[in-house]
Design a protein around this motif. Sequence first.
Motif, PDB file in Angstrom:
ATOM      1  N   ASN A 181      -6.066   4.998  -6.905  1.00 32.32           N
ATOM      2  CA  ASN A 181      -6.946   4.359  -6.337  1.00 32.32           C
ATOM      3  C   ASN A 181      -6.262   3.158  -5.692  1.00 32.32           C
ATOM      4  O   ASN A 181      -6.590   1.974  -5.594  1.00 32.32           O
ATOM      5  N   VAL A 182      -5.192   3.201  -4.870  1.00 30.14           N
ATOM      6  CA  VAL A 182      -4.498   2.250  -4.201  1.00 30.14           C
ATOM      7  C   VAL A 182      -5.459   1.889  -3.028  1.00 30.14           C
ATOM      8  O   VAL A 182      -5.931   2.813  -2.308  1.00 30.14           O
ATOM      9  N   ARG A 183      -5.803   0.618  -2.867  1.00 27.32           N
ATOM     10  CA  ARG A 183      -6.389  -0.104  -1.695  1.00 27.32           C
ATOM     11  C   ARG A 183      -6.299  -1.341  -1.647  1.00 27.32           C
ATOM     12  O   ARG A 183      -5.542  -2.270  -2.515  1.00 27.32           O
ATOM     13  N   SER A 184      -6.747  -1.700  -0.715  1.00 25.10           N
ATOM     14  CA  SER A 184      -6.863  -3.347  -0.275  1.00 25.10           C
ATOM     15  C   SER A 184      -8.247  -4.244  -0.246  1.00 25.10           C
ATOM     16  O   SER A 184      -9.086  -3.257  -0.076  1.00 25.10           O
ATOM     17  N   GLN A 185      -8.061  -5.226  -0.296  1.00 21.07           N
ATOM     18  CA  GLN A 185      -9.340  -5.964  -0.596  1.00 21.07           C
ATOM     19  C   GLN A 185      -9.036  -7.148   0.348  1.00 21.07           C
ATOM     20  O   GLN A 185      -8.263  -7.945   0.418  1.00 21.07           O
ATOM     21  N   ASP A 186      -9.994  -7.137   1.570  1.00 23.56           N
ATOM     22  CA  ASP A 186      -9.900  -8.143   2.437  1.00 23.56           C
ATOM     23  C   ASP A 186      -9.784  -9.618   1.950  1.00 23.56           C
ATOM     24  O   ASP A 186     -10.937  -9.909   1.176  1.00 23.56           O
ATOM     25  N   GLY A 232       1.446   3.871  -3.370  1.00 21.37           N
ATOM     26  CA  GLY A 232       1.086   5.385  -3.001  1.00 21.37           C
ATOM     27  C   GLY A 232       2.336   6.340  -3.480  1.00 21.37           C
ATOM     28  O   GLY A 232       2.134   7.121  -4.174  1.00 21.37           O
ATOM     29  N   ARG A 275      -4.455  -1.908 -14.299  1.00 26.74           N
ATOM     30  CA  ARG A 275      -4.682  -2.423 -12.763  1.00 26.74           C
ATOM     31  C   ARG A 275      -3.613  -3.378 -12.391  1.00 26.74           C
ATOM     32  O   ARG A 275      -3.440  -4.669 -12.930  1.00 26.74           O
ATOM     33  N   VAL A 318      -3.775  -6.238  -2.687  1.00 23.34           N
ATOM     34  CA  VAL A 318      -3.574  -4.859  -2.824  1.00 23.34           C
ATOM     35  C   VAL A 318      -3.438  -4.380  -4.362  1.00 23.34           C
ATOM     36  O   VAL A 318      -3.109  -5.182  -5.088  1.00 23.34           O
ATOM     37  N   GLY A 367      -3.651  -1.245  -7.262  1.00 21.35           N
ATOM     38  CA  GLY A 367      -3.388  -0.070  -7.556  1.00 21.35           C
ATOM     39  C   GLY A 367      -3.480   0.309  -9.177  1.00 21.35           C
ATOM     40  O   GLY A 367      -3.410  -0.674  -9.798  1.00 21.35           O
ATOM     41  N   LEU A 381       0.819  -1.075  -0.001  1.00 21.55           N
ATOM     42  CA  LEU A 381       0.208   0.089   0.043  1.00 21.55           C
ATOM     43  C   LEU A 381       1.021   1.367   0.024  1.00 21.55           C
ATOM     44  O   LEU A 381       0.599   2.237  -0.841  1.00 21.55           O
TER      45      LEU A 381
END
Lengths: 472, 472
Positions: A88-93, A82, A322, A264, A266, A78
């Motif tokens: 749109n950097v994000r995590s997905q559980d 960044g 992506r 993760v 981005g 992350l």
Amino acid sequence: MFIARGAAAALMSFGACLWISTALAADWTEQDLNDAAALRDRALSGTAAFEHVESLATQVGPRFAGSPGDAAAVRWALDRMGKLGFSNVRSQDVLVPRWVRGNAEVVLLSTTPQFLAATSIGGSVGTREEGLEAVVVQVDSFDALQNLDANTVANKIIFIDQRTERTRDGGGYGHAVRARVQGPSIAGKLGASALVIRSIGTSDDRVPHTGALVYSIDAPRIPAFALAGPDADILSRHLKANKTVRLRLKSTARELPPVWSANVVGEIPGRERASEIVLLGAHLDSWDLGQGALDDGAGVAIVMEAARLIGKLERKPARTIRVVLFANEEFGLSGAREYAAQIGEEAGRHVIAMEADTGQGPVWRIESQVAGDALPAIAAMHEVLKPLSIELGANDAGGGADIRPLRALGVPILDLSLDATLYFDVHHTANDTLLKIDPKVLDQSVGAYAAAAYLAATKQGDFGRLPPAGGE
Amino acid sequence: MFIARGAAAALMSFGACLWISTALAADWTEQDLNDAAALRDRALSGTAAFEHVESLATQVGPRFAGSPGDAAAVRWALDRMGKLGFSNVRSQDVLVPRWVRGNAEVVLLSTTPQFLAATSIGGSVGTREEGLEAVVVQVDSFDALQNLDANTVANKIIFIDQRTERTRDGGGYGHAVRARVQGPSIAGKLGASALVIRSIGTSDDRVPHTGALVYSIDAPRIPAFALAGPDADILSRHLKANKTVRLRLKSTARELPPVWSANVVGEIPGRERASEIVLLGAHLDSWDLGQGALDDGAGVAIVMEAARLIGKLERKPARTIRVVLFANEEFGLSGAREYAAQIGEEAGRHVIAMEADTGQGPVWRIESQVAGDALPAIAAMHEVLKPLSIELGANDAGGGADIRPLRALGVPILDLSLDATLYFDVHHTANDTLLKIDPKVLDQSVGAYAAAAYLAATKQGDFGRLPPAGGE
């Protein structure tokens, strides 16, 4: 598979210029093709890919699914994406299983006990605290295991002494790995007390090779171990010289409750058709024994750097690039399954998926699995990659493990084959360290991925859709 | 040193035929020289040397001084030499120190703790049960260690990050090894709480390198560890990136009371001057981490097989060939010291001593330390060895560690230099296994040793005596 290998070869025999001019009209502007070639060449003069993998391997190190290192890797990814300017950097559980290797001890009970270099196979149950001791029965292959008679092996330790062939395309590993994945349950059904295998790898070093097993529901779960190559030799030599050879096995391997990890993500947003996605995947987790430099730190570095280089262009591609760093590829594909499960209608907007998960490279072949009428475009992409000594393969690409669930949803696939000749010397062993990475080789791979991804993201039409398949 | 290198080179520039004809008259019959050449050539077509080392490494395996494996090795050697037809096979009791490695744990206290591949240096004291934790101070060389200021390192862990140069003559090792041998006491005197070094070796693998330290009487005994190369890299990278890096160290290494081991001796009796001895030495013990295939199973195999081939000749040499397999070379030269201590007046009948203790070979150079008037004979021996691509070195041979006590008693020395280019990739590590041995290379070494030993044992005159020196 949409075109037979023979037909693909026939198509390939057409002149390259024809493809380019055909493709040019239909798929890309001349500037698109030139920009892709420039990306390719710029990578060869040096990229930051080695810095990415150096940072991941050093600051995080081993990051087996669910371990503290895994959580640190998610934070690292992350943070890094960044800082590198991804959007749109994000995590997905992602819920991941939790297995702990503990200690493994394999002792050859010779004149004096000899400790063999060994490890528990990933997912194996442990032994009782006092361990177990039994006579060894050797077979030379997975096939021979399947033909064993239960009467001859009950309560014994089965030893599969099968070598892994060194191949550029990883086929030797694919063949040998059945001993590790399916061997434990086959041995369990035969009544064996444990399974010991020669490591599934090509190393001459004293570093045993791990990787996952899959226990069948209907088989007793017996402990399973892998011996390093030289140690399989020692055992094999003793079995040749002596009528009866006994091993003592101990393992404290165990399963704990599942824990949360994360994919993760981005992006480099597209300038025109931003909702359409070219996916570049790699996996963030690693096995616990090494640094995960090649598996899959190299892949993480290749896809991050390829996307970053595209993001630095003045003229961004039409579609979004992506990058997805998947959780827990090694021990059950948890991240890939979760990504596919959550994708919903966005699946149809995944124009193509690529993955990097066979080490540093170099890329030596491009293969596809796309609709038949997109094949001229693949051939035109190959023309751009050719100066990197990349061959054009068939239209039957398998896709890496993490993008197979997307393939099952109909997403076309592009494989840039990373040279696996030396990969299985270090893969899944303690020797998977930065020292085995050559930054120049990594740069070639980045060049290939960047150029291919750029072309996929600028192509006028898409690559069609594949018929949905069941599972991965 | 009895002849300067320059003078030796000048002598060497004479034509080879001159030497042979001169030597022929003075030292050997034509048949002697022909028989030596035939021995050399027969070895190239295949010997049993690999079988010897295979048997030792497999049936016995690790055989660290005083361990059960060491005792098994003594039995193995007595048995093997008997079966091979040696005469006067016997053992000579040797008291050896007993050190037990136990477990070593080196943990880099980063975001998540990283376990580094490490081992205790041979002879090191252990840590307290709970281990110790301290800040790390890095130096880049042994010289830099000597220049450290006690105020800056008191109660800290010193890390010597010095690389070992790859060389054919082993000089890179000889230079770097001071960090291991003397480093712990220098660091102890500076008030450091422990010493950690980069392994003294050239491997890129995750196998730490052991070997002995020597504690000074006047220094506090602090625990000392060696990190594998890739792990020294990890630590070094952390030290570059972070102001403060802490390690946690644990070791259960400990010393036990001395126990009995033995030198093992066997002979090919001479046909005329049987009381005169040509000594071929190697050491029977090994470090505990590997199989001792190269160190010194290969040497054992080379000298046993060279002597066996001589023993099979119809026309035995005039002098006796004595094979001595020394006890505990690795951890204090116990066997070599005992042999020299017990030798008495027989010392004067040791015509020359040779040793094999740098792996499998090939032999690339012959060096001597003999009286000046024996130099033409050395040059003539070189002529016989030349077809094996062996160079003639100077008359300042050091002798291996096990024959240095004989040198100190005046015994002349012949060194057949074994190529050490790849040796320090595996030496003293778990990777010292049979897989690293090429039987063909071993055969070349056997050919060189057999031919040289045969010539030494048939030579008319002797090689003179060296002035006695103090100690080894």
